[in-house]
Design a protein around this motif. Structure first.
Motif, PDB file in Angstrom:
ATOM      1  N   ILE A 283       0.848  -1.188   0.000  1.00  8.84           N
ATOM      2  CA  ILE A 283       0.000   0.000   0.000  1.00  8.84           C
ATOM      3  C   ILE A 283       0.881   1.235   0.000  1.00  8.84           C
ATOM      4  O   ILE A 283       2.079   1.174   0.289  1.00  8.84           O
ATOM      5  CB  ILE A 283      -0.937   0.033   1.226  1.00  8.84           C
ATOM      6  CG1 ILE A 283      -0.122   0.122   2.529  1.00  8.84           C
ATOM      7  CG2 ILE A 283      -1.861  -1.178   1.245  1.00  8.84           C
ATOM      8  CD1 ILE A 283      -0.959   0.371   3.774  1.00  8.84           C
ATOM      9  N   VAL A 284       0.275   2.387  -0.316  1.00  9.67           N
ATOM     10  CA  VAL A 284       0.969   3.673  -0.225  1.00  9.67           C
ATOM     11  C   VAL A 284       0.823   4.203   1.193  1.00  9.67           C
ATOM     12  O   VAL A 284      -0.281   4.274   1.732  1.00  9.67           O
ATOM     13  CB  VAL A 284       0.382   4.686  -1.231  1.00  9.67           C
ATOM     14  CG1 VAL A 284       0.958   6.076  -0.975  1.00  9.67           C
ATOM     15  CG2 VAL A 284       0.664   4.241  -2.656  1.00  9.67           C
ATOM     16  N   ARG A 285       1.954   4.588   1.791  1.00  8.84           N
ATOM     17  CA  ARG A 285       1.918   5.200   3.121  1.00  8.84           C
ATOM     18  C   ARG A 285       2.890   6.371   3.204  1.00  8.84           C
ATOM     19  O   ARG A 285       4.051   6.260   2.834  1.00  8.84           O
ATOM     20  CB  ARG A 285       2.264   4.191   4.203  1.00  8.84           C
ATOM     21  CG  ARG A 285       2.236   4.790   5.628  1.00  8.84           C
ATOM     22  CD  ARG A 285       3.621   5.191   6.128  1.00  8.84           C
ATOM     23  NE  ARG A 285       3.593   5.795   7.451  1.00  8.84           N
ATOM     24  CZ  ARG A 285       4.649   5.886   8.241  1.00  8.84           C
ATOM     25  NH1 ARG A 285       5.822   5.413   7.855  1.00  8.84           N
ATOM     26  NH2 ARG A 285       4.544   6.458   9.418  1.00  8.84           N
ATOM     27  N   THR A 286       2.386   7.500   3.657  1.00  9.85           N
ATOM     28  CA  THR A 286       3.226   8.661   3.931  1.00  9.85           C
ATOM     29  C   THR A 286       2.956   9.148   5.349  1.00  9.85           C
ATOM     30  O   THR A 286       1.985   8.726   6.000  1.00  9.85           O
ATOM     31  CB  THR A 286       2.952   9.821   2.953  1.00  9.85           C
ATOM     32  OG1 THR A 286       1.638  10.353   3.211  1.00  9.85           O
ATOM     33  CG2 THR A 286       3.049   9.376   1.506  1.00  9.85           C
ATOM     34  N   SER A 287       3.809  10.051   5.806  1.00  4.80           N
ATOM     35  CA  SER A 287       3.658  10.635   7.138  1.00  4.80           C
ATOM     36  C   SER A 287       4.450  11.928   7.183  1.00  4.80           C
ATOM     37  O   SER A 287       5.467  12.049   6.486  1.00  4.80           O
ATOM     38  CB  SER A 287       4.196   9.666   8.203  1.00  4.80           C
ATOM     39  OG  SER A 287       4.058  10.203   9.511  1.00  4.80           O
ATOM     40  N   PRO A 288       4.030  12.896   7.982  1.00  2.00           N
ATOM     41  CA  PRO A 288       4.871  14.079   8.153  1.00  2.00           C
ATOM     42  C   PRO A 288       6.190  13.697   8.810  1.00  2.00           C
ATOM     43  O   PRO A 288       6.253  12.757   9.607  1.00  2.00           O
ATOM     44  CB  PRO A 288       4.030  14.999   9.052  1.00  2.00           C
ATOM     45  CG  PRO A 288       3.065  14.087   9.733  1.00  2.00           C
ATOM     46  CD  PRO A 288       2.795  12.976   8.776  1.00  2.00           C
ATOM     47  N   ASP A 289       7.234  14.433   8.469  1.00  2.00           N
ATOM     48  CA  ASP A 289       8.563  14.130   8.986  1.00  2.00           C
ATOM     49  C   ASP A 289       8.825  14.916  10.272  1.00  2.00           C
ATOM     50  O   ASP A 289       9.768  15.704  10.362  1.00  2.00           O
ATOM     51  CB  ASP A 289       9.615  14.443   7.922  1.00  2.00           C
ATOM     52  CG  ASP A 289      11.012  14.027   8.353  1.00  2.00           C
ATOM     53  OD1 ASP A 289      11.111  13.135   9.218  1.00  2.00           O
ATOM     54  OD2 ASP A 289      11.994  14.596   7.835  1.00  2.00           O
ATOM     55  N   HIS A 290       7.953  14.731  11.244  1.00  2.00           N
ATOM     56  CA  HIS A 290       8.172  15.319  12.570  1.00  2.00           C
ATOM     57  C   HIS A 290       7.476  14.444  13.599  1.00  2.00           C
ATOM     58  O   HIS A 290       6.714  13.533  13.251  1.00  2.00           O
ATOM     59  CB  HIS A 290       7.690  16.771  12.647  1.00  2.00           C
ATOM     60  CG  HIS A 290       6.213  16.966  12.402  1.00  2.00           C
ATOM     61  ND1 HIS A 290       5.239  16.544  13.270  1.00  2.00           N
ATOM     62  CD2 HIS A 290       5.553  17.541  11.365  1.00  2.00           C
ATOM     63  CE1 HIS A 290       4.050  16.852  12.802  1.00  2.00           C
ATOM     64  NE2 HIS A 290       4.204  17.449  11.639  1.00  2.00           N
ATOM     65  N   GLY A 291       7.733  14.717  14.851  1.00  2.00           N
ATOM     66  CA  GLY A 291       7.181  13.914  15.925  1.00  2.00           C
ATOM     67  C   GLY A 291       5.921  14.514  16.519  1.00  2.00           C
ATOM     68  O   GLY A 291       5.251  15.361  15.923  1.00  2.00           O
ATOM     69  N   THR A 292       5.625  14.076  17.744  1.00  2.00           N
ATOM     70  CA  THR A 292       4.386  14.479  18.407  1.00  2.00           C
ATOM     71  C   THR A 292       4.431  15.898  18.966  1.00  2.00           C
ATOM     72  O   THR A 292       3.387  16.489  19.224  1.00  2.00           O
ATOM     73  CB  THR A 292       4.091  13.514  19.572  1.00  2.00           C
ATOM     74  OG1 THR A 292       5.260  13.397  20.394  1.00  2.00           O
ATOM     75  CG2 THR A 292       3.719  12.135  19.043  1.00  2.00           C
ATOM     76  N   ALA A 293       5.639  16.436  19.149  1.00  2.00           N
ATOM     77  CA  ALA A 293       5.814  17.832  19.606  1.00  2.00           C
ATOM     78  C   ALA A 293       4.965  18.136  20.835  1.00  2.00           C
ATOM     79  O   ALA A 293       4.178  19.089  20.864  1.00  2.00           O
ATOM     80  CB  ALA A 293       5.506  18.811  18.476  1.00  2.00           C
ATOM     81  N   PHE A 294       5.123  17.322  21.864  1.00  2.00           N
ATOM     82  CA  PHE A 294       4.347  17.515  23.087  1.00  2.00           C
ATOM     83  C   PHE A 294       4.527  18.916  23.682  1.00  2.00           C
ATOM     84  O   PHE A 294       3.626  19.429  24.342  1.00  2.00           O
ATOM     85  CB  PHE A 294       4.753  16.476  24.137  1.00  2.00           C
ATOM     86  CG  PHE A 294       4.253  15.086  23.869  1.00  2.00           C
ATOM     87  CD1 PHE A 294       3.003  14.862  23.308  1.00  2.00           C
ATOM     88  CD2 PHE A 294       5.029  13.984  24.188  1.00  2.00           C
ATOM     89  CE1 PHE A 294       2.537  13.580  23.060  1.00  2.00           C
ATOM     90  CE2 PHE A 294       4.577  12.696  23.954  1.00  2.00           C
ATOM     91  CZ  PHE A 294       3.331  12.490  23.382  1.00  2.00           C
TER      92      PHE A 294
END
Length: 321
Positions: A283-294
């Protein structure tokens, strides 16, 4: 197949719900999407509408976030993950993968998770998203690519200590990484003859064995063998000269040997627009290149640019553009 991207909630105490809500407003109807999560976790003032199936997402006004509800045990306090929500975070990812796999969505875009929160609350058995997606889809091997308009880079080893890299980096692993990268550059990115540059492991790519021996002992030979097999692959190149503008013009993707060798250059060159793309999945999967930034969760100040770019890329790779 539904022409919409499935978006997971990620860690709800982080900035994931905020950047998705902002991205929806920014993108409007240019990227059809729906969010899977608990509506209680969306920022105050978010315009949202519950949908029963992904097919309903296209009928929702472009300024309104379509939500496929997934109840969580607990509300959230921004910046403070609740252990009782950990399993639901994992379940949302699994649900989204199933929807894309069965054709109910064209691609998957995941909001950031917090690995420690998942391990503490649900005994999460994976180093990160990439490995969990590998298990969910049954893929033999998934590869993490970081992509932006300035650079595409793939780390051969990912979430391990730097002291473990020389042992983990084997000829089979590197060959697999190069092969998967070349294949997905062709199949997913439309590059008919992708050019791949391979970084060295050691300073100055070992400098003839004076600063490390892996390049001399096997990396150079492996790259030469793969080039002889027909791939446009070169290296090993010194990592400190591989990422300036003139060098980047000579390849379509760089293979790095470890996490920071890959992520430091792309985050330096284009921090806001970097996108995490998982290669090697069905499948195609992307994500932003940053963390949860609590530290900024709940303040309304999170930058949605990386999420916007991740959604655009997911939709394009999934056949939407």
């Amino acid at each position: 197949m539904t022409q919409a991207v499935a978006v997971t909630c990620g860690e709800p105490a982080g900035v994931g719900p905020e950047v998705v809500a902002k991205a929806r407003v920014a993108l409007g109807d240019t990227v059809p999407l729906f969010w899977i999560g608990d509506p209680r976790h969306l920022p105050d003032g978010t315009l949202w509408h519950a949908i029963d199936t992904p097919d309903d997402a296209g009928a929702i006004a472009p300024e309104v976030l379509p939500v496929l509800p997934h109840p969580f045990p607990s509300p959230v306090t921004p910046g403070q993950p609740a252990p009782e929500n950990a399993q639901a975070v994992m379940d949302v990812i699994a649900r989204a993968v199933a929807l894309v796999t069965e054709g109910a969505a064209c691609a998957l875009c995941t909001a950031p998770i917090h690995k420690k929160a998942l391990k503490d609350g649900a005994d999460f058995a994976y180093p990160g998203h990439t490995e969990y997606l590998e298990a969910l889809t049954g893929a033999p091997r998934a590869v993490m690519m970081l992509a932006s308009p300035e650079l595409r880079v793939v780390p051969a080893t990912i979430h391990i200590a730097i002291s473990e890299v020389p042992r983990a980096l084997t000829p089979n692993l590197l060959r697999e990484t190069i092969t998967i990268t070349a294949r997905d550059l062709r199949d997913r990115f439309g590059l008919s003859h992708p050019r791949i540059a391979v970084a060295g492991l050691n300073p100055h790519a070992g400098e003839g064995g004076t600063m490390g021996h892996e390049e001399r002992d096997w990396i150079a030979d492996l790259v030469a063998d793969m080039a002889a097999e027909g791939l446009d692959v070169t290296g090993p190149w010194p990592g400190d000269t591989l990422f300036h503008a003139a060098a980047r013009a000579r390849y379509d993707a760089a293979i790095a040997m470890y996490h920071d060798q890959a992520l430091i250059p792309i985050k330096t060159l284009d921090f806001d627009r970097g996108v995490n793309v998982t290669l090697g999945l069905p499948i195609v999967r992307t994500s932003p290149d940053h963390g949860t930034a609590f530290d900024i969760a709940g303040t309304g100040t999170a930058n949605p640019t990386s999420m916007i770019e991740a959604l655009r890329l997911a939709w394009a790779m999934g056949g939407g553009a």
